[in-house]
Design an enzyme around this catalytic site. Structure first.
Site, mmCIF file in Angstrom:
data_model
loop_
_atom_site.group_PDB
_atom_site.id
_atom_site.type_symbol
_atom_site.label_atom_id
_atom_site.label_comp_id
_atom_site.label_asym_id
_atom_site.label_seq_id
_atom_site.Cartn_x
_atom_site.Cartn_y
_atom_site.Cartn_z
ATOM 1 N N HIS A 150 -3.915 -0.493 8.998
ATOM 2 C CA HIS A 150 -2.857 0.438 9.416
ATOM 3 C C HIS A 150 -2.411 0.143 10.859
ATOM 4 C CE1 HIS A 150 -1.222 4.751 9.578
ATOM 5 N NE2 HIS A 150 -1.240 4.400 10.857
ATOM 6 N N GLU A 151 -3.355 0.031 11.776
ATOM 7 C CA GLU A 151 -2.978 -0.186 13.185
ATOM 8 C C GLU A 151 -2.285 -1.540 13.363
ATOM 9 O OE1 GLU A 151 -2.826 2.201 15.102
ATOM 10 O OE2 GLU A 151 -4.102 3.584 13.996
ATOM 11 N N HIS A 154 1.314 -1.352 12.385
ATOM 12 C CA HIS A 154 2.149 -0.891 13.508
ATOM 13 C C HIS A 154 2.490 -2.076 14.411
ATOM 14 C CE1 HIS A 154 2.144 3.336 12.742
ATOM 15 N NE2 HIS A 154 0.873 3.552 13.028
ATOM 16 N N HIS A 160 5.434 4.904 10.520
ATOM 17 C CA HIS A 160 4.779 5.604 9.409
ATOM 18 C C HIS A 160 5.737 5.770 8.237
ATOM 19 C CE1 HIS A 160 1.891 7.124 12.599
ATOM 20 N NE2 HIS A 160 1.215 6.326 11.803
ATOM 21 N N TYR A 209 1.063 9.520 6.374
ATOM 22 C CA TYR A 209 0.167 10.583 6.860
ATOM 23 C C TYR A 209 -0.563 11.221 5.689
ATOM 24 C CZ TYR A 209 2.192 11.322 11.595
ATOM 25 O OH TYR A 209 2.589 11.235 12.878
HETATM 26 ZN ZN LIG Z 1 -0.281 5.134 12.494
#
Ligand SMILES: [Zn+2]
Length: 683
Positions: A150-151, A154, A160, A209
């Site tokens: 996930h990071e 980014h 997101h 999220y």
């Molecule tokens: Zn994030």
């Protein structure tokens, strides 16, 4: 309080702190932390929870080529990272290599690179910010595969999922359940800022999220418009199919660096496989009267589909052979993993040989499989060691015993990476979950790591009593045949516990992983024992129903390994079976700080730099030693265990999962896997 009471209390706490096989350490404190909880607990208030960026300056990361990285990204692992985090980050890189065209290379003086450090949470900037050292934090509790993926998504340019311009068509944001001052986390970006790259809204994105992000109490802040996706959003298992599509579109990927081949035999061309020499043929079928009744890919669920390759030993004469050869494959030199499902309904003395044909046509035997006539589809992982183009060859050889069936092959995958070391096949998992009480722990067989450590994994299928609704999983060191030769406390071995997603294409397998690492300096809570000391010293004696015994050390893992609703999703359970994949790898090479490029220390020429970097690069790319086939395990142990090796014998030649070492001190009462009454025993 009277002194006597204090002494009694002290005595109690000391007694409670003594390590046993029942001691359990939850690496996450029993909380299924999402990135946003971690960062909130750390007092961080970042853009969208985990994006470290000046909101006003750069809101168009997805659009705009200037935010793109080269497809091979230089990285630096800062020395304050936890050892387990370093190991997990390198595993996440392997997922990028397998499923996308993104690769990672140790920083060698390039102008821009990602510097990973242990900050007070998990966060990253979006896209390449061209700042030289672009920092990305993997803090406490961020050392999970999905979180690291996930990071880095980014960093590669992704916002997101629920900040997409079209998100209001798919989710309702419950504004009055959002903590005051945190509303900014739920903004959307218009399509000049963020492109969806032509991919529909994805509830299953690793970038979505979770339903309770930034909530006041326990009520959700995000409600999906299609109710059944409520428990889907917020997954941190790994890339979804759409995540991969978007990443591959953004970076114009045409191929990944380590994926080689996947075949489920659904197409008539059988992935370009050919019938080689041999007086018999493999046939493309969808059922066989002697079994299997259906394929593995679809489990017979799709009408008109569901094929596998079958060698009928029922209709062959003793000694008959059939060759099935893959097309020419071009894996990266080094380790390759061949993964496939095999159903054997033939005779116990039928043999399936797995060979590799090199560019000159020469055949090399890699593995022989016989016996194991279980009447079910079994997973096999076979490590290959190919340096140039090669064909993988399956040769079925008819034995002499009576047969009413034969060999069936399905869902073949080849990738340029080492296989997981061990497989734990859990049969009839639905039935077990229906009958296993909450709070009951079931243990895998014991396995040996390449370094010689013995271990097992205990799972609570219906959760610990304080965490029902989850599967809990704990890694335990156990006593083994090499203990007197090994280092204690056990130093820097990273255990990987993965629940396999049994999708037929390895690129779509979203295995659920947890890693834990043995820290030799860790003490028991009372400070009197080394946590990872020899299990026969700090563990408990375990006596099996057959009277055999061994010692089990404390467990380390998580009570929130996976929720039952996620366990029932995707293909974690298929044909009522589940597979856990385990590895225990030495990561002590990661103790040494990653070397800085020579250019930052002196002005040496490029040639010198390359020479200096080659060793650390190799070390960082290959932090682990994985070996899956029994022969390799034995070979690895040979180095460490010259004294006992003479008394070793492999009980099950055909098994790549279980190596039984007998007649050696400390492991003398090992029970054979096949004689156990437990339903959990590996094939
Ligand atoms: Zn994030």
């Amino acid at each position: 309080m009277e002194l006597r009471c204090i002494i009694v209390l002290l005595g109690l706490s000391l007694a409670a702190a003594k390590l046993t096989g029942d001691t359990e350490t939850d690496v996450d404190g029993g909380v299924d932390w999402d990135i946003f909880n971690i960062n909130e607990a750390a007092g961080l208030d970042l853009l969208e929870g985990d994006i470290e960026q000046d909101e006003s300056s750069s809101r168009n990361s997805i659009i705009g080529d200037q935010y793109r990285w080269p497809t091979t990204i230089p990285y630096y692992l800062e020395d304050n990272l936890d050892m387990n985090a370093k190991g997990v980050i390198l595993k996440a890189f392997d997922q990028y290599r397998l499923k996308t065209c993104i690769d990672f290379t140790p920083w060698n003086g390039e102008a821009n690179y990602i510097s990973v450090f242990k900050g007070s949470g998990c966060f990253s900037s979006v896209g390449n910010q061209h700042v030289g050292s672009q920092r990305l934090s993997i803090g406490n509790n961020c050392d999970r595969l999905g979180t690291v993926e996930h990071e880095f998504l980014h960093a590669l340019g992704f916002w997101h999922e629920q900040s997409r311009a079209d998100r209001d068509d798919y989710v309702n944001i419950i504004w009055d359940q959002i903590e005051q001052g945190k509303e900014h986390n739920f903004r959307t970006y218009d399509d000049k800022t963020s492109s969806a790259l032509g991919v529909p809204y994805d509830y299953g994105s690793v970038m979505h999220y979770s339903k309770t992000s930034f909530n006041i109490a326990s009520e959700p802040t995000i409600v999906t418009k299609i109710p059944q996706f409520m428990d889907v959003i917020g997954q941190r298992m790994g890339f979804s199919e759409s995540d991969l599509t978007k990443l591959n579109r953004l970076y114009n990927c045409t191929k990944s660096s380590t994926f080689v081949e996947s075949c489920n035999f659904e197409e008539e061309n059988i992935c370009g496989m050919i019938q080689g020499p041999g007086n018999r043929k493999w046939e493309q079928l969808s059922s066989v009267s002697g079994g299997p009744q259906s394929d593995f890919s679809n489990m017979g669920q799709c009408k008109g589909k569901g094929f596998f390759m079958h060698f009928s030993s029922a209709s062959a004469a003793p000694g008959d052979q059939a060759f099935l050869e893959s097309r020419w494959l071009y894996p990266k030199p080094g380790a390759q993993c061949l993964q496939f499902f095999l159903h054997n309904s033939g005779a116990a003395d039928d043999v399936l040989n797995i060979l590799v044909r090199d560019s000159e046509g020469k055949l090399t035997l890699v593995k022989s499989i016989s016996g194991d006539v279980t009447g079910s589809w079994e997973l096999h992982n076979v490590n290959l060691d190919v340096t140039k183009k090669a064909r993988v060859v399956f040769v079925a050889v008819r034995g002499k015993s009576p047969s009413t069936g034969g060999f069936s092959l399905d869902d073949i995958n080849v990738s340029s990476m080492k296989c997981p070391q061990h497989i734990w096949h859990i049969r009839n998992i639905t039935g077990l979950m229906a009958t296993t009480p909450v709070g009951r722990k079931t243990y895998s067989p014991r396995f040996l790591s390449p370094a010689g450590y013995s271990f097992q994994v205990g799972v609570y299928l219906n959760g610990r009593s304080d965490r029902p609704g989850y599967v809990a999983a704990y890694f335990h060191l156990t006593s083994g045949p090499n203990d007197h030769l090994l280092k204690w406390p056990c130093p820097w071995q990273m255990a990987t516990m993965a629940l396999m997603d049994q999708k037929s294409d390895v690129r779509q397998q979203m295995n659920m992983h947890r890693m834990v690492t043995t820290d030799p300096n860790k003490m028991s809570s009372d400070g009197t024992e080394f946590y990872w000391d020899n299990p026969s010293k700090v563990g408990s004696k375990v006596t099996e129903p057959d009277g055999s015994s061994y010692y089990r050390g404390s467990g380390t893992g998580t009570s929130v390994f996976i929720t039952h609703s996620r366990l029932k999703s995707r293909s974690y359970i298929k044909g009522d079976d589940a597979f856990f994949l385990f590895s225990l790898e030495d990561i002590s090479n990661l103790l040494v700080p990653q070397p800085l490029p020579k250019s930052t220390a002196s002005a040496d020429d490029g040639l010198m730099k390359a020479g200096v970097q080659s060793a650390p690069q190799e070390a960082a790319n290959n932090p682990v030693v994985i070996t899956a086939v029994a022969g390799s395990v034995a070979a690895a142990m040979l180095v460490a265990t010259m004294l006992v090796i003479l008394r070793m014998r492999r009980r099950r030649q055909e098994s790549d999962e279980v190596v039984i070492v007998q007649d050696t001190p400390g492991f003398t009462e090992e029970r054979p896997a096949e004689s156990s009454p437990s339903a959990f025993i590996a094939p």
